[in-house]
Design a protein around this motif. Structure first.
Motif, mmCIF file in Angstrom:
data_model
loop_
_atom_site.group_PDB
_atom_site.id
_atom_site.type_symbol
_atom_site.label_atom_id
_atom_site.label_comp_id
_atom_site.label_asym_id
_atom_site.label_seq_id
_atom_site.Cartn_x
_atom_site.Cartn_y
_atom_site.Cartn_z
ATOM 1 N N CYS A 187 94.138 23.495 -10.902
ATOM 2 C CA CYS A 187 94.722 24.690 -11.517
ATOM 3 C C CYS A 187 94.551 25.471 -10.892
ATOM 4 O O CYS A 187 95.337 26.957 -10.667
ATOM 5 N N GLY A 188 92.628 25.715 -10.588
ATOM 6 C CA GLY A 188 92.330 27.238 -10.244
ATOM 7 C C GLY A 188 92.760 27.233 -8.733
ATOM 8 O O GLY A 188 93.285 28.246 -8.475
ATOM 9 N N ALA A 189 92.564 26.206 -7.945
ATOM 10 C CA ALA A 189 93.542 26.321 -6.455
ATOM 11 C C ALA A 189 94.563 26.500 -6.159
ATOM 12 O O ALA A 189 95.202 27.203 -5.288
ATOM 13 N N ALA A 190 95.463 25.860 -6.805
ATOM 14 C CA ALA A 190 97.095 26.502 -6.868
ATOM 15 C C ALA A 190 97.343 28.063 -6.714
ATOM 16 O O ALA A 190 97.869 28.687 -6.750
ATOM 17 N N ILE A 191 96.584 28.759 -8.297
ATOM 18 C CA ILE A 191 96.438 30.202 -8.524
ATOM 19 C C ILE A 191 96.077 30.878 -7.006
ATOM 20 O O ILE A 191 96.336 31.362 -6.457
ATOM 21 N N GLY A 192 94.766 30.174 -6.436
ATOM 22 C CA GLY A 192 94.386 31.099 -5.270
ATOM 23 C C GLY A 192 95.310 30.824 -3.862
ATOM 24 O O GLY A 192 95.739 31.628 -3.188
ATOM 25 N N TYR A 193 96.262 29.883 -3.994
ATOM 26 C CA TYR A 193 97.166 29.750 -2.995
ATOM 27 C C TYR A 193 98.050 30.982 -2.963
ATOM 28 O O TYR A 193 98.086 31.376 -2.227
ATOM 29 N N VAL A 194 98.974 30.992 -4.291
ATOM 30 C CA VAL A 194 100.121 31.796 -4.777
ATOM 31 C C VAL A 194 99.418 32.972 -4.511
ATOM 32 O O VAL A 194 99.857 33.968 -3.665
ATOM 33 N N TRP A 195 98.041 33.512 -4.776
ATOM 34 C CA TRP A 195 97.691 34.982 -4.796
ATOM 35 C C TRP A 195 97.153 34.655 -2.986
ATOM 36 O O TRP A 195 97.798 36.449 -2.777
ATOM 37 N N ALA A 196 96.833 34.430 -2.158
ATOM 38 C CA ALA A 196 97.025 34.775 -0.810
ATOM 39 C C ALA A 196 98.300 34.850 -0.640
ATOM 40 O O ALA A 196 98.342 35.426 0.635
ATOM 41 N N THR A 197 99.421 34.163 -0.767
ATOM 42 C CA THR A 197 100.437 34.457 -0.372
ATOM 43 C C THR A 197 101.355 36.118 -0.797
ATOM 44 O O THR A 197 102.583 36.059 0.062
ATOM 45 N N GLY A 198 100.456 36.028 -2.000
ATOM 46 C CA GLY A 198 101.396 37.838 -2.302
ATOM 47 C C GLY A 198 101.931 38.121 -2.914
ATOM 48 O O GLY A 198 102.835 39.176 -3.391
#
Length: 264
Positions: A187-198
């Protein structure tokens, strides 16, 4: 025979004293909450994210669970991992953005996603806590940025996409370290990916508003180790002070030699 790197306490001390403000505050909160939980163990239960105990009156758990840890080694290794990642994030986005995200959305989003999957999809009731959720969030964000420059890395004859690195680490951690939450880390990694996409950059106030707040409150002048949001104008720690009196530079004799450029 190659010599092992020696531990240098002076370098460690210098590194700690150079940490930016938000990183210091968040790491201090993690360590302080662990110390407070020694005489008051009920603080761990108060800060843990437990699906069956969560309702609208327990929203504080979404903010506290990344700061709460089971024991010393859990806290120590999380602090060891999160500190350089937080420092890098704060250097890029500034102190205000870092504090606003890590005391708000970066706890609410992965925590809410975990509750949704654990309670309603998996029908489980596993309580989680620890800043490793932030570790994998930041690793995922860094992996997406590295992906642009280095799309793949090689392991023998195989080419592995760079963005998958945090997922590989999540799996390795789950196999090697007992009592870790695979779902919480994902779940933490998923939010990190979403954050990186903007897609969730709207969670951060507009840069003009942040600059106005910094100027109005004179945060650069009042707060030591504060990182300005306006990196282009002020750099990492604002305008550095100088001891050279105004106008004295012009009276100095100019060297006939051409100055040497620093860097490439």
């Amino acid at each position: 025979m190659p010599s092992l790197p020696q531990f240098n306490p002076l370098r460690l001390r210098s590194y700690i004293f150079r940490l930016p403000l938000a990183t210091r505050l968040l790491v201090t909160a993690i360590v302080g909450l662990w110390i407070a939980a020694i005489p008051f163990p009920w603080l761990r239960e108060l800060g843990s994210l437990s699906p069956d105990k969560f309702d609208l009156t327990q929203m504080h758990r979404l903010n506290l669970f990344p700061l709460t840890h089971f024991g010393f080694f859990h806290m120590f290794f999380d602090v060891f991992a999160i500190t350089p990642l937080l420092e890098r994030f704060e250097a890029e986005f500034g102190t205000i953005v870092t504090l606003s995200l890590f005391t708000g959305p970066f706890g609410l989003l992965p925590g809410g996603l975990y509750l949704l999957l654990e309670k309603f999809i998996l029908r489980g009731n596993t309580a989680v806590m620890g800043s490793s959720v932030w570790v994998f969030l930041l690793l995922a964000s860094e992996a997406m940025k590295t992906q642009k420059a280095n799309p793949n890395f090689s392991i023998g004859p195989y080419k592995i996409p760079t963005w998958t690195t945090p997922l590989i680490l999540v799996l390795m951690t789950s196999f090697l370290v007992p009592n870790v939450s695979l779902l919480g880390h994902l779940c933490g990694a998923a939010i990190g990916y979403v954050w990186a996409t903007g897609y969730i950059k709207f969670l951060v106030p507009h840069e003009k508003i942040l600059r106005w707040v910094e100027t109005k409150l004179n945060l650069l002048g009042r707060l030591p180790h504060y990182v300005s949001v306006d990196q282009k104008t002020y750099g990492r720690y604002g305008v550095l002070p100088t001891a050279v009196p105004l106008g004295s530079v012009a009276r100095e004799p100019r060297s006939p030699d051409v100055g040497q450029r620093l860097g490439p």
